[in-house]
Design a protein around this motif. Structure first.
Motif, PDB file in Angstrom:
ATOM      1  N   ARG A  64       0.857  -1.061   0.011  1.00 35.07           N
ATOM      2  CA  ARG A  64       0.112  -0.059   0.143  1.00 35.07           C
ATOM      3  C   ARG A  64       0.747   1.022   0.089  1.00 35.07           C
ATOM      4  NH1 ARG A  64      -5.729  -0.473   1.376  1.00 35.07           N
ATOM      5  NH2 ARG A  64      -6.215  -2.596   1.535  1.00 35.07           N
ATOM      6  N   CYS A  65       0.315   2.279  -0.549  1.00 30.84           N
ATOM      7  CA  CYS A  65       0.760   3.528  -0.446  1.00 30.84           C
ATOM      8  C   CYS A  65       1.213   4.003   1.043  1.00 30.84           C
ATOM      9  CB  CYS A  65       0.194   4.659  -1.292  1.00 30.84           C
ATOM     10  SG  CYS A  65       0.835   6.314  -1.017  1.00 30.84           S
ATOM     11  N   CYS A  66       2.344   4.625   1.195  1.00 25.54           N
ATOM     12  CA  CYS A  66       2.615   4.903   2.515  1.00 25.54           C
ATOM     13  C   CYS A  66       2.061   6.171   3.142  1.00 25.54           C
ATOM     14  CB  CYS A  66       4.129   5.150   2.998  1.00 25.54           C
ATOM     15  SG  CYS A  66       4.746   6.660   1.663  1.00 25.54           S
ATOM     16  N   TYR A  67       1.178   6.923   2.319  1.00 26.10           N
ATOM     17  CA  TYR A  67       0.484   8.030   2.855  1.00 26.10           C
ATOM     18  C   TYR A  67      -1.081   7.740   2.643  1.00 26.10           C
ATOM     19  CZ  TYR A  67       5.105  10.458   2.496  1.00 26.10           C
ATOM     20  OH  TYR A  67       6.451  10.629   2.719  1.00 26.10           O
ATOM     21  N   CYS A  68      -1.406   7.431   1.228  1.00 24.51           N
ATOM     22  CA  CYS A  68      -2.900   7.242   1.212  1.00 24.51           C
ATOM     23  C   CYS A  68      -3.600   5.791   1.500  1.00 24.51           C
ATOM     24  CB  CYS A  68      -3.411   7.966   0.015  1.00 24.51           C
ATOM     25  SG  CYS A  68      -2.901   7.047  -1.604  1.00 24.51           S
ATOM     26  N   SER A  69      -2.366   5.149   1.541  1.00 28.11           N
ATOM     27  CA  SER A  69      -2.883   3.561   1.934  1.00 28.11           C
ATOM     28  C   SER A  69      -3.547   2.943   0.604  1.00 28.11           C
ATOM     29  CB  SER A  69      -3.439   3.329   3.080  1.00 28.11           C
ATOM     30  OG  SER A  69      -3.399   2.317   3.785  1.00 28.11           O
ATOM     31  N   ALA A 103       5.406   4.855  -2.312  1.00 26.99           N
ATOM     32  CA  ALA A 103       4.161   5.672  -2.314  1.00 26.99           C
ATOM     33  C   ALA A 103       3.640   5.584  -3.892  1.00 26.99           C
ATOM     34  CB  ALA A 103       4.456   7.066  -2.026  1.00 26.99           C
ATOM     35  N   CYS A 104       2.124   5.861  -3.755  1.00 26.50           N
ATOM     36  CA  CYS A 104       1.498   6.011  -5.227  1.00 26.50           C
ATOM     37  C   CYS A 104       2.140   7.161  -5.955  1.00 26.50           C
ATOM     38  CB  CYS A 104       0.084   5.905  -5.065  1.00 26.50           C
ATOM     39  SG  CYS A 104      -0.633   7.444  -4.529  1.00 26.50           S
ATOM     40  N   VAL A 105       2.085   7.126  -7.217  1.00 23.36           N
ATOM     41  CA  VAL A 105       2.692   8.218  -8.070  1.00 23.36           C
ATOM     42  C   VAL A 105       1.956   9.638  -7.606  1.00 23.36           C
ATOM     43  CG1 VAL A 105       2.809   9.084 -10.373  1.00 23.36           C
ATOM     44  CG2 VAL A 105       3.198   6.606  -9.936  1.00 23.36           C
ATOM     45  N   ILE A 106       0.650   9.562  -7.281  1.00 19.97           N
ATOM     46  CA  ILE A 106      -0.114  10.735  -7.191  1.00 19.97           C
ATOM     47  C   ILE A 106       0.485  11.489  -5.935  1.00 19.97           C
ATOM     48  CG2 ILE A 106      -2.579  11.787  -6.737  1.00 19.97           C
ATOM     49  CD1 ILE A 106      -2.037  10.424  -9.338  1.00 19.97           C
ATOM     50  N   CYS A 107       0.413  10.606  -4.747  1.00 23.90           N
ATOM     51  CA  CYS A 107       1.003  11.273  -3.653  1.00 23.90           C
ATOM     52  C   CYS A 107       2.372  11.710  -3.695  1.00 23.90           C
ATOM     53  CB  CYS A 107       0.916  10.110  -2.271  1.00 23.90           C
ATOM     54  SG  CYS A 107      -0.764   9.995  -1.593  1.00 23.90           S
ATOM     55  N   ASN A 108       3.292  10.832  -4.268  1.00 28.39           N
ATOM     56  CA  ASN A 108       4.517  11.281  -4.324  1.00 28.39           C
ATOM     57  C   ASN A 108       4.847  12.340  -5.152  1.00 28.39           C
ATOM     58  OD1 ASN A 108       7.444  10.748  -6.478  1.00 28.39           O
ATOM     59  ND2 ASN A 108       7.605  10.135  -4.236  1.00 28.39           N
TER      60      ASN A 108
HETATM   61 ZN   LIG Z   1      -0.776   7.652  -2.215  1.00 28.72          ZN
END
Ligand SMILES: [Zn+2]
Length: 255
Positions: A64-69, A103-108
């Motif tokens: 999972r993305c470390c921020y948005c999960s 992280a996902c590309v969007i959060c990153n």
């Molecule tokens: Zn994310």
């Protein structure tokens, strides 16, 4: 599962040895481009380091993305190696596993080079390793669900009272995903327009433009009580934002 557990930190590299790690750390401190420079003398070491660290965190973060999960797929185009202290501002920490997550590309992309340290004025000499050193939730020093949560329609919201949760949502621009969820409350043919209007409403500063966008949304929401409730909630949020901006402007003048 609606959240990810804090990942076990990668304490011991196996793909490169300590001396090799030392080489890329000291070279990297002088040039952040070495993270992806195909011409770099030690690019093979970088490639092995990067692959090992990304793989470690991908599997230890429950994919999972470390921020948005959000769930990540095991594919290079779906997730990035995320430098918590960004590699442009802090190249000296670029090759520290403690400073990397996936992280996902969007959060990153949204987080980019935004400041995440609490002590903004003081440049750390060693990598900060305490939760309180960071304004956002730290992938390795904080538990995700202590700061963020999914609500029953899948929006990502701060846990009540969590300043880190609020800041992480802001820095990673998670409003976008939340607006997608809210747009589902509108009729299928109106969802795209409703989503775009929501993004505009929170971006506008002019009260006249905000009111116009809200009126258009109101029209899209007709017939659907759930959608009307969304518009009302957004109206409250925008009113709060405007009050906050006015207070900040007054404080700036007074200061
Ligand atoms: Zn994310």
């Amino acid at each position: 599962m609606t959240f990810r557990d804090k990942a076990a930190r990668l304490l011991q590299l196996t793909e490169i040895n300590e001396a090799e790690h030392g080489t890329i750390k000291s070279d990297g401190a002088l040039n952040h481009h070495l993270w992806s420079d195909g011409e770099y003398l030690h690019r093979d070491l970088v490639n092995r380091f990067r692959a090992e660290v990304k793989d470690h965190y991908f599997w230890h973060q429950g994919s999972r993305c470390c921020y948005c999960s959000m769930e990540l797929q095991y594919h290079g185009r779906v997730f990035d190696a995320e430098h918590i202290l960004d590699k442009y501002g802090f190249p000296e920490f670029m090759f520290f596993p403690d400073n990397i997550a996936v992280a996902c590309v969007i959060c990153n992309t949204h987080k980019s080079t935004k400041s995440v340290l609490t002590g903004n004025d003081v440049r750390p000499v060693t990598i900060p390793t305490q939760s309180e050193d960071y304004k956002i939730l730290h992938p390795h020093f904080d538990e995700w669900n202590h700061h963020l949560r999914f609500d029953d329609i899948g929006r990502i919201l701060p846990v009540e009272g969590s300043a880190k949760g609020t800041e992480t949502i802001s820095i990673c621009a998670m409003d976008g995903i939340n607006f997608l969820r809210l747009a589902q409350k509108f009729s299928p043919g109106s969802r795209k327009d409703a989503y775009e209007l929501m993004c505009k409403v929170v971006g506008y500063r002019s009260p006249r433009k905000i009111e116009y966008a809200l009126t258009l949304m109101q029209e899209l929401a007709e017939q659907s009580p759930d959608a009307i409730a969304v518009v009302e909630t957004l109206r409250e949020k925008v009113t709060q934002m405007q009050a906050q901006r006015a207070a900040e402007a007054a404080a700036a003048i007074a200061g």
